[in-house]
Enzyme design. Structure first.
Site, mmCIF file in Angstrom:
data_model
loop_
_atom_site.group_PDB
_atom_site.id
_atom_site.type_symbol
_atom_site.label_atom_id
_atom_site.label_comp_id
_atom_site.label_asym_id
_atom_site.label_seq_id
_atom_site.Cartn_x
_atom_site.Cartn_y
_atom_site.Cartn_z
ATOM 1 C CB CYS A 1 -1.794 -51.034 34.409
ATOM 2 S SG CYS A 1 -0.497 -50.103 36.080
ATOM 3 C CD GLN A 2 -1.484 -50.500 39.734
ATOM 4 O OE1 GLN A 2 -2.453 -51.004 38.899
ATOM 5 N NE2 GLN A 2 -0.803 -49.710 40.358
#
Length: 376
Positions: free
Chosen positions: A76-77
């Site tokens: 998700c970064q």
């Protein structure tokens, strides 16, 4: 004894196993799981079972029959406000394409994707990534819905806002595929951390901070942040920010949640400056076990890894098992209502099923998670 069909799960980007623990506790057989992180895989093997360690881009799609559910929590970064926000320009931002490859070849009945809210705004050419995902799934014959949810509404003791995407083969399942909102549970930090002692697994493990961080963190009152400190005692760089808060987007450094508050989001970047990681009443950050409690991992789930920092990262990256369990139960009810033709006779102890990863812990340890959830 007669039992209903045990759904078969394929898990991508499994991490330390938050999603998989929830599904396993709901009665699923995890037939294939994968993650690239060595420490997360060590934790997964210790608590859940076998996992393929390595880059998913180098993994051949396994030759599996009857995959019921595929879960994917691709990194998700690239889409997160707490991360790089580089979107698909970050190589990790294109890992969703590997998920689509697995879906296309395995044809699961249900696909579950969990990610940050940035999924709704990240652009791929002139479209948002959520639109791209849904269009791809629809082209593969799925009916798709997504929801932006706060996991605290489902009994997770933190304000963790995430996007859930669920795709199903059977259109009739779509209205009932998401779990129902849970109310009435005390989600405060005081209730969540109650009863913890140094005897609990991972409770004595704390990330080391520099002296300045400890100095300022210890002065912040419960419910406060760096804004609670007198201007005169701030370091010069903080004074510059305080002088022009709008320019720096009103940061809330060194947030210390009060005992009666719900925790903020547990992140992989467990930095005291940018996350509410301070213990509500003690002059320290929270331990590995304490943030695991906030993420709803059972106390018997032991985190492994080469460093304490890696354990914080594993927990921050994980899907809370509590929400995963609720999703799994909801899907399981749909799968089992579809047809009783899948019913089969299982032995009294089905730990020896060769298609199922074996616990390295006694099976009753993690089964308590299901009992605890059922009692709520």
């Amino acid at each position: 004894m007669i039992q209903t069909y045990k759904p078969r799960l394929v898990s991508l980007f499994s991490g330390c196993g938050g999603m998989d623990l929830g599904f396993q506790s709901a009665g699923y057989d995890i037939v294939w799981a994968n993650d690239i992180d060595q420490d997360a895989c060590a934790t997964y093997r210790h608590n859940i079972g076998d996992i393929i360690e390595g880059d998913v881009t180098s993994q051949a799609v396994p030759d599996l029959q009857k995959v019921d559910v595929l879960t994917s929590g691709f990194p998700c970064q690239p889409f997160s406000n707490a991360g790089s926000r580089r979107g698909t320009s970050d190589p990790r931002g294109k890992l969703y394409e590997n998920t689509m490859e697995f879906v296309e070849k395995l044809q699961p009945k249900v696909v579950v994707i969990e990610n940050v809210r940035g999924l709704l705004s990240t652009k791929v050419d002139d479209r948002t990534l959520i639109d791209v995902l849904e269009e791809r799934l629809e082209s593969l014959g799925y009916f798709v819905q997504h929801r932006l949810v706060n996991f605290s509404h489902f009994g997770v003791p933190q304000n963790r806002i995430r996007v859930l995407v669920i795709a199903v083969r059977n259109k009739e399942w779509l209205p009932g595929v998401f779990p129902e909102i849970t109310v009435g549970k005390d989600l405060s930090l005081k209730a969540t951390l109650k009863g913890l002692t140094k005897k609990h697994l991972n409770q004595t493990e704390l990330m080391r901070l520099n002296p300045q961080a400890l100095h300022y963190g210890s002065m912040i009152p419960p419910g406060g942040s760096w804004k609670s400190l007198d201007y005169e005692i701030l370091p010069e760089r903080w004074k510059k920010i305080r002088d022009n808060m709008a320019k720096y987007h009103y940061p809330n450094f060194f947030r210390r949640y009060a005992p009666d508050e719900i925790s903020g989001t547990i992140t992989a970047a467990f930095k005291p400056e940018n996350a509410g990681v301070w213990h509500p009443v003690e002059s320290r950050i929270m331990s590995v076990r304490e943030i695991a409690r906030i993420q709803t991992f059972p106390d018997q789930f032991e985190f492994k890894g080469r460093t304490v920092k890696s354990k914080y990262q594993q927990i921050g990256n994980a899907v809370p098992p509590h929400i995963a369990f609720q999703i799994a139960k909801q899907i399981n009810s749909l799968l089992n209502n579809q047809s009783n033709a899948h019913q089969r006779i299982l032995p009294e102890s089905h730990e020896l099923n060769v298609n199922r990863p074996l616990h390295k812990q006694p099976p009753e340890i993690l089964s308590r998670f299901e009992v605890a959830i059922a009692a709520e």
